[in-house]
Write an enzyme that holds these catalytic residues in place. Structure first.
Site, PDB file in Angstrom:
ATOM      1  N   GLU A 113      44.966  34.434  50.896  1.00 18.36           N
ATOM      2  CA  GLU A 113      45.877  35.819  51.118  1.00 18.36           C
ATOM      3  C   GLU A 113      47.512  35.148  50.624  1.00 18.36           C
ATOM      4  OE1 GLU A 113      45.895  36.233  55.649  1.00 18.36           O
ATOM      5  OE2 GLU A 113      43.638  37.020  55.336  1.00 18.36           O
ATOM      6  N   LYS A 115      50.691  34.429  50.828  1.00 15.88           N
ATOM      7  CA  LYS A 115      51.737  34.318  52.069  1.00 15.88           C
ATOM      8  C   LYS A 115      53.238  34.541  52.528  1.00 15.88           C
ATOM      9  CE  LYS A 115      53.669  29.766  54.560  1.00 15.88           C
ATOM     10  NZ  LYS A 115      54.664  30.081  55.042  1.00 15.88           N
ATOM     11  N   ASP A 117      56.411  36.324  52.830  1.00 13.02           N
ATOM     12  CA  ASP A 117      57.936  35.231  53.518  1.00 13.02           C
ATOM     13  C   ASP A 117      58.515  35.872  54.134  1.00 13.02           C
ATOM     14  OD1 ASP A 117      59.367  33.193  53.599  1.00 13.02           O
ATOM     15  OD2 ASP A 117      60.146  33.057  51.647  1.00 13.02           O
ATOM     16  N   TYR A 225      48.243  40.119  59.237  1.00 15.04           N
ATOM     17  CA  TYR A 225      47.774  38.743  58.737  1.00 15.04           C
ATOM     18  C   TYR A 225      46.266  37.731  59.359  1.00 15.04           C
ATOM     19  CZ  TYR A 225      51.247  36.094  59.566  1.00 15.04           C
ATOM     20  OH  TYR A 225      52.168  35.649  60.464  1.00 15.04           O
ATOM     21  N   LYS A 312      51.967  25.917  48.895  1.00 16.42           N
ATOM     22  CA  LYS A 312      53.193  27.097  48.609  1.00 16.42           C
ATOM     23  C   LYS A 312      53.370  26.460  47.009  1.00 16.42           C
ATOM     24  CE  LYS A 312      56.094  26.693  52.582  1.00 16.42           C
ATOM     25  NZ  LYS A 312      57.160  26.662  53.152  1.00 16.42           N
ATOM     26  N   CYS A 406      95.830  27.424  50.121  1.00 17.93           N
ATOM     27  CA  CYS A 406      94.877  28.485  48.979  1.00 17.93           C
ATOM     28  C   CYS A 406      94.920  27.544  46.907  1.00 17.93           C
ATOM     29  CB  CYS A 406      95.665  29.995  49.457  1.00 17.93           C
ATOM     30  SG  CYS A 406      94.957  31.149  47.927  1.00 17.93           S
ATOM     31  N   CYS A 409      97.949  30.556  46.217  1.00 19.35           N
ATOM     32  CA  CYS A 409      99.518  31.165  47.220  1.00 19.35           C
ATOM     33  C   CYS A 409     100.044  30.060  46.933  1.00 19.35           C
ATOM     34  CB  CYS A 409      99.115  32.517  47.374  1.00 19.35           C
ATOM     35  SG  CYS A 409      98.597  32.595  48.960  1.00 19.35           S
ATOM     36  N   CYS A 424      91.875  32.258  53.649  1.00 17.34           N
ATOM     37  CA  CYS A 424      93.861  32.381  52.817  1.00 17.34           C
ATOM     38  C   CYS A 424      94.004  33.526  53.609  1.00 17.34           C
ATOM     39  CB  CYS A 424      93.989  32.582  51.755  1.00 17.34           C
ATOM     40  SG  CYS A 424      95.921  33.038  50.988  1.00 17.34           S
ATOM     41  N   CYS A 430      99.055  36.832  48.405  1.00 18.92           N
ATOM     42  CA  CYS A 430      97.838  35.712  47.394  1.00 18.92           C
ATOM     43  C   CYS A 430      97.409  37.082  46.484  1.00 18.92           C
ATOM     44  CB  CYS A 430      96.691  35.691  48.704  1.00 18.92           C
ATOM     45  SG  CYS A 430      95.631  34.310  48.085  1.00 18.92           S
TER      46      CYS A 430
END
Ligand code: IVH
Length: 676
Positions: A113, A115, A117, A225, A312, A406, A409, A424, A430
């Site tokens: 089957e 897999k 996720d 499943y 996998k 930042c 600025c 910021c 800004c």
């Protein structure tokens, strides 16, 4: 390595694995790939095997990760919810086949089957009725998420077939189709919420929401499943799963019976690329011994069955060098670190940059400038750094650290307690935040000003022609003409589109303002309940929170926005520019069929949203109230209505009116028939 060194390494690995487990199962924010995680597990398992004196009973090697959260009640699993052994190699799969054959003398059939996720779920049925749904939890007990599971439309609440055992369990994977995931993330970004990294996190995050009504809107699905119980219809997995499908459950359409390991390998090869066309993410193939009798002979370890294994597929990875790290300031002030890499080819495209998420991830990766790093494109669109090759680190290289100010600025950055991101706080001045708000305003889903894009906004901003969204409506063709990249035609086109945008409907204007946490849906809801922006400006947090979908967080953000004088000035200018800041036509005045009625709306509905029903009630002269009392005339009850409301209604003898009955009441019967 010296023994002390080994002990330290083992302890470090355990801590790291626990941390990653927590991020994966509880926070739904993993920062390394499954492959990387498996490498850590494998390394720990190997060390524990070689140095049993350092093994502890709580080692994560023996344990499945835990998703248990405090908000839910826990119940034990009738049968433990185990994990699966993993492999990435054909050779190890052949080893698995040899191990199986060693214990079983007769021929062995396998079932392959995909897999899927997502987030695993175990659901019990008694006499055909869905009884309880539990998450995997720690494998022994899980969180009761029954109400949420019941809101998934494709999961049967009752099974009519006669050939079902009195009691059984089905297990499966709760999934979010990819297109739903993209849509949800667009909406989250618009609402200034962090997007989910991939559909898996979105699915398991949704499963743990506390409001089943929101879960219902997220369009989750579930593929089953596994069938468990005392009196199963067949003595093998394959036929049982076919039976499960005939009872109305969604199952894996790719499932195939294989006679030997070669056929298993064919299946794996066939689906390696074919799986990418599916609407759900898959990350491998699960191979199971078909006969339940043979499964019992093989048995299980503490962590996983010996009769099944997961192969996998490896996410494509590339190794390249980290050159530098840039810090980008977003529209809402969030600072995101981005890695600049030596260009490298990965899954068909050249990768030069990769996301680093936040300060925590930089620290967890222990990233240094000049490091060789592994980049991976998983289910995500943006590649990410999943690991560092510390063995090749250049001596004296400097660790990457997060900036304190930042970059745009110079304002000192802030990070709120419990939040992962730095931001910021200079909201008003800004530049990227100012530009970002203008870009949001002109975007397709907002004012949809064609011909104006990010680059033009940049240019107009740098020439000081615009500082906020209201400035757009003062622009003149003559101001644009002297600028490079503008000709007579393009300049007048832009002015034309700005002109046209004055007709944008009120709810889109509200969305375009870019109020924190006010996305498209919330903006529509607000526009329906507050017919003009002035009504909204005057609304208090208390008033706002009586509206469905508006919680205290959104409400305070709206109030804070309108408390800012600069925002009010901008809104006044937009009004003067002729933008629609109120709903134009009054809703049709229908017969006041519900005059004098106090109605509580609760649950999930099929034909209209809850908010639409509330609006209808008002249109027909009724009153909405949020709690059930002696005053309540009736409850408009959808699926999954709040249990406490139901109880109070029963106690006070207040009638429950179904969706269909209500529609009949107000003369909208045609709805009820065509949906059957
Ligand atoms: S069988 C004892 N089949 O993978 C057997 N699991 O790592 C238990 N999964 O927890 C699982 N697709 O959440 C099985 N076709 C499939 C699956 C599947 C996805 C997930 C499941 C499980 C995890 C194991």
């Amino acid at each position: 390595m010296k023994k002390d060194g080994i002990k330290d390494r083992i302890e470090k690995l355990r801590k790291e694995i626990e941390e990653h487990n927590y991020r994966y199962y509880v926070l739904n924010q993993p920062i390394i790939s499954d492959f990387e995680f498996d490498l850590l597990i494998n390394e720990l398992a190997a060390l524990e095997k070689q140095y049993p004196e350092f093994k502890t009973s709580d080692s994560p090697v023996e344990k499945v990760g835990s998703d248990i959260s405090r908000e839910f009640q826990q119940f034990p699993h009738k049968y433990p919810m185990l994990s699966l052994g993993n492999t990435y190699s054909e050779e190890e799969l052949r080893d698995f086949d040899r191990r199986v054959k060693k214990s079983i003398e007769k021929p062995v059939d396998y079932v392959c089957e995909l897999k899927y996720d997502g987030a695993s779920i175990s659901i019990s049925y008694k006499n055909g009725i869905l009884e309880r749904a539990l998450t995997r939890g720690d494998g022994t007990a899980g969180d009761d998420v029954t109400a949420n599971i019941k809101s998934i439309k494709t999961i049967p609440l009752r099974i009519e077939s006669v050939d079902i055992p009195d009691e059984f369990l089905v297990r499966g994977e709760v999934l979010m189709p990819r297109d739903v995931f993209y849509e949800l993330n667009d909406e989250r970004i618009a609402n200034n919420l962090p997007p989910f990294a991939n559909p898996r996190n979105a699915a398991s995050g949704t499963l743990k929401l506390l409001d089943p009504e929101i879960v219902a809107t997220r369009k989750l699905e579930c593929l089953f499943y596994f069938l468990l119980g005392e009196n199963l219809p067949f003595d093998n997995h394959f036929q049982n799963m076919k039976k499960v499908a005939s009872w109305g459950f969604k199952t894996d359409v790719s499932m195939r019976l294989c006679k030997n390991i070669e056929e298993v390998l064919d299946f794996i090869r066939e689906w390696e690329t074919a799986r990418k066309k599916l609407v759900y993410d898959t990350d491998g193939v699960v191979i199971k011994v078909n006969s339940i009798g043979q499964q019992s002979v093989l048995g299980t370890t503490a962590k996983s069955p010996r009769w099944a294994i997961a192969y996998k597929y490896k996410a494509e990875q590339a190794l390249t060098r980290l050159i530098s790290v840039s810090f980008q300031v977003g529209r809402t002030g969030t600072v995101t670190p981005v890695a600049n890499l030596e260009p490298v080819l990965l899954a068909g495209t050249t990768v030069k940059r990769a996301s680093l998420h936040n300060a925590d991830q930089i620290e967890l990766l222990d990233l240094h400038y000049g490091d060789l790093v592994y980049v991976e494109k998983g289910g995500e669109i943006i590649p990410k750094i999943v690991g560092v090759d510390t063995s090749s680190r250049r001596p004296g290289s400097k660790p990457v650290t997060f900036i304190a100010h930042c970059p745009e600025c110079g304002t000192p950055l802030q990070r709120n307690e419990g939040e992962a991101n730095h931001y910021c706080p200079n909201y008003l001045h800004c530049p990227p935040q100012l530009k970002g708000r203008i870009e949001h305003f002109i975007s397709r889903k907002a004012m949809n000003i064609e011909g104006l894009g990010e680059e033009t906004v940049d240019l107009l901003f740098s020439k000081n022609l615009i500082r906020n969204v209201a400035d757009l409506y003062d622009l003149k063709t003559e101001q644009l003409l002297p600028l490079e990249r503008f000709a007579e035609k393009s300049a007048s086109n832009i002015i034309g589109s700005i002109e046209k945008s004055r007709n944008t409907p009120y709810h889109k204007v509200l969305y375009a303002l870019g109020i924190r946490h006010v996305g498209e849906t919330v903006a529509k809801t607000l526009a329906r309940r507050f017919r003009s922006v002035d009504d909204l400006i005057n609304a208090t947090v208390e008033e706002l929170t009586t509206v469905d979908e508006i919680g205290p967080k959104i409400a305070s953000s709206i109030v804070a926005y309108f408390n800012d004088k600069e925002n009010i000035t901008i809104i006044d200018r937009l009004k003067k520019a002729g933008l629609k800041l109120s709903e134009e036509k009054e809703p049709e005045n229908k017969e006041p069929l519900l005059t004098g009625k106090n109605i509580v709306v609760s649950g999930v509905f099929r034909h209209h949203s809850r908010e639409e029903y509330k609006e209808m009630i008002e249109r027909f002269g009724g009153k909405n109230s949020s709690s059930v009392s002696g005053n309540t005339s009736f409850i408009l009850a959808g699926d999954n209505m709040g249990p406490s409301k139901k109880e109070t209604a029963l106690k006070l003898g207040i009638p429950l009116v179904s969706e269909d009955e209500f529609l009949k009441m107000i003369g909208e019967e045609n709805h009820t028939n065509n949906m059957m």
